[in-house]
Structures are given as structure tokens and as C-alpha cells.
Design an enzyme around this catalytic site. Structure first.
Site, PDB file in Angstrom:
ATOM      1  N   GLY A  55     101.708 -30.034  30.985  1.00 33.75           N
ATOM      2  CA  GLY A  55     102.852 -30.185  30.089  1.00 33.75           C
ATOM      3  C   GLY A  55     103.897 -31.066  30.731  1.00 33.75           C
ATOM      4  N   CYS A  82      97.487 -28.653  36.216  1.00 28.85           N
ATOM      5  CA  CYS A  82      98.707 -29.460  36.334  1.00 28.85           C
ATOM      6  C   CYS A  82      99.953 -28.583  36.162  1.00 28.85           C
ATOM      7  CB  CYS A  82      98.651 -30.619  35.336  1.00 28.85           C
ATOM      8  SG  CYS A  82      99.828 -31.911  35.741  1.00 28.85           S
ATOM      9  N   TYR A  83     100.705 -28.725  35.080  1.00 27.96           N
ATOM     10  CA  TYR A  83     101.871 -27.844  34.908  1.00 27.96           C
ATOM     11  C   TYR A  83     101.432 -26.383  34.949  1.00 27.96           C
ATOM     12  CZ  TYR A  83     106.111 -25.701  33.204  1.00 27.96           C
ATOM     13  OH  TYR A  83     107.233 -24.924  33.119  1.00 27.96           O
ATOM     14  N   HIS A 172      93.542 -33.298  36.247  1.00 27.82           N
ATOM     15  CA  HIS A 172      93.113 -32.944  34.883  1.00 27.82           C
ATOM     16  C   HIS A 172      91.582 -32.978  34.774  1.00 27.82           C
ATOM     17  CE1 HIS A 172      97.003 -32.807  32.811  1.00 27.82           C
ATOM     18  NE2 HIS A 172      97.383 -33.659  33.749  1.00 27.82           N
ATOM     19  N   GLU A 174      89.900 -32.079  32.291  1.00 19.89           N
ATOM     20  CA  GLU A 174      89.490 -32.238  30.891  1.00 19.89           C
ATOM     21  C   GLU A 174      89.295 -33.686  30.467  1.00 19.89           C
ATOM     22  OE1 GLU A 174      92.354 -31.333  32.124  1.00 19.89           O
ATOM     23  OE2 GLU A 174      94.064 -31.630  30.789  1.00 19.89           O
ATOM     24  N   ASP A 230      84.015 -34.565   6.298  1.00 19.67           N
ATOM     25  CA  ASP A 230      84.614 -33.229   6.222  1.00 19.67           C
ATOM     26  C   ASP A 230      84.356 -32.557   4.876  1.00 19.67           C
ATOM     27  OD1 ASP A 230      85.519 -34.175   8.604  1.00 19.67           O
ATOM     28  OD2 ASP A 230      87.588 -34.457   7.953  1.00 19.67           O
ATOM     29  N   LYS A 372      86.001 -32.416  15.072  1.00 15.40           N
ATOM     30  CA  LYS A 372      85.170 -33.353  14.307  1.00 15.40           C
ATOM     31  C   LYS A 372      83.717 -33.392  14.798  1.00 15.40           C
ATOM     32  CE  LYS A 372      85.511 -36.724  11.191  1.00 15.40           C
ATOM     33  NZ  LYS A 372      86.353 -36.655   9.979  1.00 15.40           N
TER      34      LYS A 372
END
Ligand code: XMP
Length: 517
Positions: A55, A82-83, A172, A174, A230, A372
Site C-alpha cells: 500500500g 511490502c506495506y 512483491h 505477485e 462475459d 476474466k
């Protein structure tokens, strides 16, 4: 209920990527904004582990966000990123300080110890690439923790208290720029939290079908089909659940690409045998758009006309209390806003967002939990054809915003459809369709002089656009080789009457947008 992981969002730009990586590891997870997370809400959610996101705040500031203190006494595994690492360290009695040595971008972690996060991925002594983005850093560890990785700017780049199953990293994991990051996260959810990985689209399909049946009962459902991924997947799923209680409505506004209507009719009308109402409203849309050249007015007219037509069809069908929508998880996640202020409207997007309020119907949104890529996997699971499931995004206002700065006519739509079909066919033949986020032709409002055979031509110019992107928010133009572009240009000029010049758009987003209008 599936095993689940809770992600507490402290407002990082990349929190959604944590969720995607966890889901890819076969584990269901949700993102909750830190303001709403309490010890009670965590207990009610029932996660097997908790991840604290990054963040923009600094724990050294007063009133900066925190995780509920009680979280650390719940016996749950926790991973801070991180944060998330910094607040975890602060809350557990360690120290975080501002530093002159900021690290942004690629960095290297030296693995200095063993821990469950690293199993099968990182070995002690190795130097591993990661992605960093921080100014503050941990300078003293809480009791029970030890450093298992260090970097130049972060002596405690990775830390662990294995007894409590607390882990925290400054980098990070991710993002793709941390090449082994996905495996580190998979180790956390499988190895540390003990999740077996029961989140598959086959399992979701069964749960979703049961949930739709329960919600809808004997009621009737209307679903607006657009031919996009979708709405197609939502319709196929609801059809599986309630069969003929579902009626699909396909409004052909005449601004579709070549073959799109046929595909919807083939797949839903014939193959799936759903109740399908196709309304050809192209005359009405063209009439409403007559002479209009302003992009925002075009969008608004198309949006409003679409709602009118859809409502008319719904009335004809009569008696439906449910409206299906292909809402996805990214539309549902409440974002953590630090700045608050209103953002500028670049383009007013048209989809069927205005419908439910106006029609006073209850919503059926079976894809609300999915990203998605999961929707695509579910579509394949349900037997939808690959061309439909893997289709490039297509804007609600359709080809109207690809005929910029000029009145829209049937003649121009025909020219554009033909050119576009050739371009996409060549992209597919070259095996590039899935690498490209979106590709299309734009019919320009200029005529240019050419020479064809022995004669003079005076026809439209068209622009080719192709971009790569991960979410449509930013994009790079696709670097085709010249031979490919020459082949497409040649075919368009030879095969499409009305176009005698082709250009390639090399603008990225920003500063451009993907569509021209
Ligand atoms: P831009 O042009 O803003 O587009 O860079 C970003 C993505 O959104 C799509 N787009 C739309 N989608 N209704 C939609 O459903 C719209 O009005 C609309 N306008 C743009 C665009 O095709 C790209 O994928």
C-alpha cells in the site's frame, strides 16, 4: 464451501495480482479493504490464512492503516507483503524506519535461511531476482522472527517466524518481475496454510448451478447477450441451471463486426438450444445516430437506445423478475481510496449498467467471484467455442466509435466490416490473435488519391490498430513485422472497395487510448 484465503488490501496497485496468483494455485480468495476488516469479520470469513497487501502509506506516519491486532492471535498463518510486512513488524513489536536507500524496480535477494515459503524454489545462498517498490524498511525484527533473505536496500527482505507461521517479504511476489513469486505464494497457500487446492472451474460450475437454482426458484430470467465473453458464459451457466426459464435477448444494433450475430445465433440458438430473441434494431440505431459526429453523444445515444430496445423486448417476453449480468470480480472489489477526489471522465463507457435500476429487476450475477481468465476457463468447461471464449474485447458502442469524426452510414459500416474481417483473419493466420489484446480497423474521415490499374482512385483511408495490454488500462502498440503489415494492406486495398490507403497506428496508451473515440 471452498477453502479460502483472505487478502487484506492496504491500497497497492497490484493487490488484484495477489488474488490472481492465489486462484491460479487453485485456492479461492477474496480481497477485503483494510477499513472493513475486523477480528470478527475474519472469523466469519473463515480463511485458512491471511495475506496483507502492499500500500502507499508509511507505517511511520500517525494513523497509517493497520491489520486488526487480534489477527495475530487467531492461530492463522499470515503473509505480509511490502506495506503488509511493515505493519506486521510494527504491530508485533519490531521497528520500521524511513531510509535513504529506496528500492524501486528489479532487485536481488540473497537467500540467507530456509523457510516454508521457499520450499522447492529458493535454496540458501542463492541470489534471486525480485521486484521492489519501497522507501521504508524493517530495521529490527519482532521476537521469534529471523531473516531468511536480504537485499541491498532491505536487510530484512524476507523474514519468518515458522513456529507461528508468520512470513513477510519486502518485495512483491505477485508481479511477474519476481520470476518465482507465484511459486512462493503457492507455497504459502498450500504448504503453510494447508490448502489442498479445491478451486477449479469444474467445482465452481456445480456450486454456481446450485446457487442459481436456489436464487431463481421457478422464476424467469432475461439475459442480454452481446456476443462477448462475459455475457456468453453467464448465459450458458444460467441455461445449464434453469433451462427454459432463461430467455436470452440479443440486440443487433448494426454496429457489430462481421459474423458476430451469426455466431451468437449458431451457438445459443442452435447448439445450446436456449430461448433466444434476436432483435434487429439497426435501422433505429442508424436513424438515431444520423449526422452525429461527437464521440460522447454517439456513446450516449447508443447506450440510451440500447436500453429502450432491450426494455421493449423484455416487456414482450413478460413475467421475468430476474436480469442476468456478466459482472466480474474486478467490478465488485471495493477499492481502497486514499485520494478520494473525482477522476476525469475520459470516455463514458456504455454497457447495460443503467438497466437494472430502470427495470426494477433482481440481478443474477453468477460470475461475480471470477476474474476474466477464470471466466474463460469456465466458458471452455461449459463447452463454448474457443473463438467466443478467447475473443478480444469489443466496446459496447461497437463500430460507431471506429468511424471517427464523420457521420455513420451503412456504406461506411460495410467497408469497415470487410477491412476488419481481413485484418483479423490475417492475425489469426499468423498465430498472433492470442498474443494481442485487441486489434481492429478504424475508418478514417479522409479520402485520398490513389492509382489502381490505369485509373485514379479517390477513396477512404483506414488505420490498423493492435495493442498488447493486461487490463486495458495501459497498452503498447503491437510491433508487427513490415511484411505482415504489407500483406494486410495489400489485401484490404485489393479486396475492399472504398479503401485505397492503409496506415498503422503506433500510439501507446497513455498518451493515446485504445479506441480512437
Ligand atoms: P480505451 O479506448 O478507453 O478503451 O483505451 C479501453 C478498453 O475499453 C473498451 N471500451 C469500451 N467497452 N463500452 C465497453 O464495453 C464502451 O463504451 C467502451 N469504450 C472503450 C475498449 O475497446 C478497450 O478494450
Amino acid at each position: 464451501m471452498s477453502e479460502r484465503i483472505l487478502i487484506v488490501d492496504f491500497g497497492s496497485q497490484v493487490t488484484q495480482l495477489i488474488a490472481r496468483r492465489v486462484r491460479e494455485a487453485g485456492v479461492y480468495c477474496e480481497i477485503h479493504p483494510f477499513q472493513k476488516v475486523t477480528e470478527e469479520s475474519i472469523a466469519a470469513f473463515g480463511p485458512k490464512g491471511v495475506i496483507l497487501s502492499g500500500g502507499p502509506a508509511s507505517v511511520t506516519e500517525e494513523d497509517s492503516p493497520r491489520a486488526p491486532q487480534g489477527l495475530f492471535a487467531m492461530g492463522l498463518p499470515v503473509l505480509g507483503i511490502c506495506y503488509g510486512q511493515q505493519t506486521m513488524v510494527t504491530q508485533l513489536g519490531g521497528l520500521v524506519e524511513g531510509s535513504d536507500h529506496r528500492e524501486f524496480g528489479r532487485a536481488y535477494v540473497t537467500v540467507s535461511g530456509d523457510c516454508a515459503l521457499f520450499t522447492g524454489v529458493w535454496a540458501p545462498g542463492a541470489r534471486e531476482q525480485v521486484w521492489m517498490s519501497h522507501g521504508d524498511r524493517v530495521t529490527r525484527l519482532p521476537e521469534g522472527f529471523q531473516a531468511v533473505g536480504t537485499s541491498e536496500g532491505a536487510p530484512f527482505a524476507a523474514i519468518a517466524d515458522e513456529a507461528k507461521k508468520f512470513y513477510a517479504v519486502q518485495f512483491h511476489p505477485e508481479v511477474v518481475h519476481t520470476p518465482h513469486g507465484a511459486q512462493l505464494l503457492a507455497n504459502f497457500v498450500h504448504g503453510v496454510c494447508g490448502c489442498k487446492g479445491d478451486w477449479t472451474m469444474a467445482a465452481f460450475r456445480d456450486q454456481a448451478v446450485a446457487a442459481i437454482r436456489k436464487q431463481v426458484g421457478k422464476g424467469r430470467v432475461i439475459c442480454g447477450l452481446s456476443g462477448g465473453v462475459d455475457s456468453s458464459v453467464a448465459a450458458a451457466l444460467i441455461h445449464e441451471a434453469v433451462g427454459d426459464q432463461l430467455t436470452c435477448v440479443f440486440v443487433d444494433h448494426g454496429l457489430l463486426r462481421m459474423g458476430e450475430r451469426d455466431q451468437v445465433e449458431e451457438v445459443f440458438g442452435r447448439r445450446f438450444n436456449t430461448r433466444l430473441v434476436t432483435r434487429d434494431a439497426s435501422d433505429l440505431f442508424l436513424e438515431k445516430l444520423e449526422g452525429e459526429t461527437d464521440p460522447e453523444k454517439k456513446r450516449k445515444t447508443i447506450g440510451a437506445t440500447f436500453i429502450d430496445v432491450f426494455e421493449e423486448e423484455a416487456k414482450k417476453i413478460g413475467g421475468a423478475e430476474f436480469l442476468a449480468q456478466g459482472t466480474l470480480y474486478p467490478d465488485v472489489i471495493e477499492s481502497v481510496s486514499f485520494t478520494g477526489g473525482p477522476s476525469v471522465t475520459i470516455k463514458s463507457h456504455h454497457n447495460v449498467g443503467g438497466l437494472p435500476a430502470r427495470m426494477k429487476m433482481k440481478l443474477v450475477e453468477p460470475l461475480r467471484e471470477l476474474f476474466k481468465d477464470e471466466v474463460r476457463a469456465l466458458g471452455r468447461e461449459l463447452g463454448l467455442p474457443d473463438e467466443m471464449v478467447g475473443r478480444h474485447p469489443f466496446p459496447g458502442p461497437g463500430l460507431a466509435i471506429r468511424i471517427p469524426g464523420q457521420p455513420i452510414t451503412r456504406e461506411k459500416l460495410d467497408i469497415l466490416k470487410k477491412a476488419d474481417a481481413i485484418y483479423l483473419e490475417e492475425i489469426r493466420n499468423a498465430g498472433l490473435y492470442d498474443t494481442i489484446w485487441q486489434a481492429f480497423c478504424v475508418l478514417l474521415p479522409v479520402r485520398t488519391v490513389g492509382v489502381m490499374g490505369d485509373g485514379r482512385s479517390y477513396d477512404y483511408a483506414c488505420a490498423l490498430r493492435a495493442v498488447t495490454s493486461t487490463d486495458g488500462m495501459t497498452a503498447d502498440f503491437y510491433p508487427f513485422d513490415m511484411a505482415f503489415l504489407a500483406r494486410v494492406a495489400n489485401r484490404i486495398i485489393n479486396e475492399v472497395r472504398g479503401i485505397n490507403r492503409v496506415t498503422y497506428d503506433v500510439t501507446s496508451k497513455p498518451p493515446g487510448t485504445i479506441e480512437w473515440e
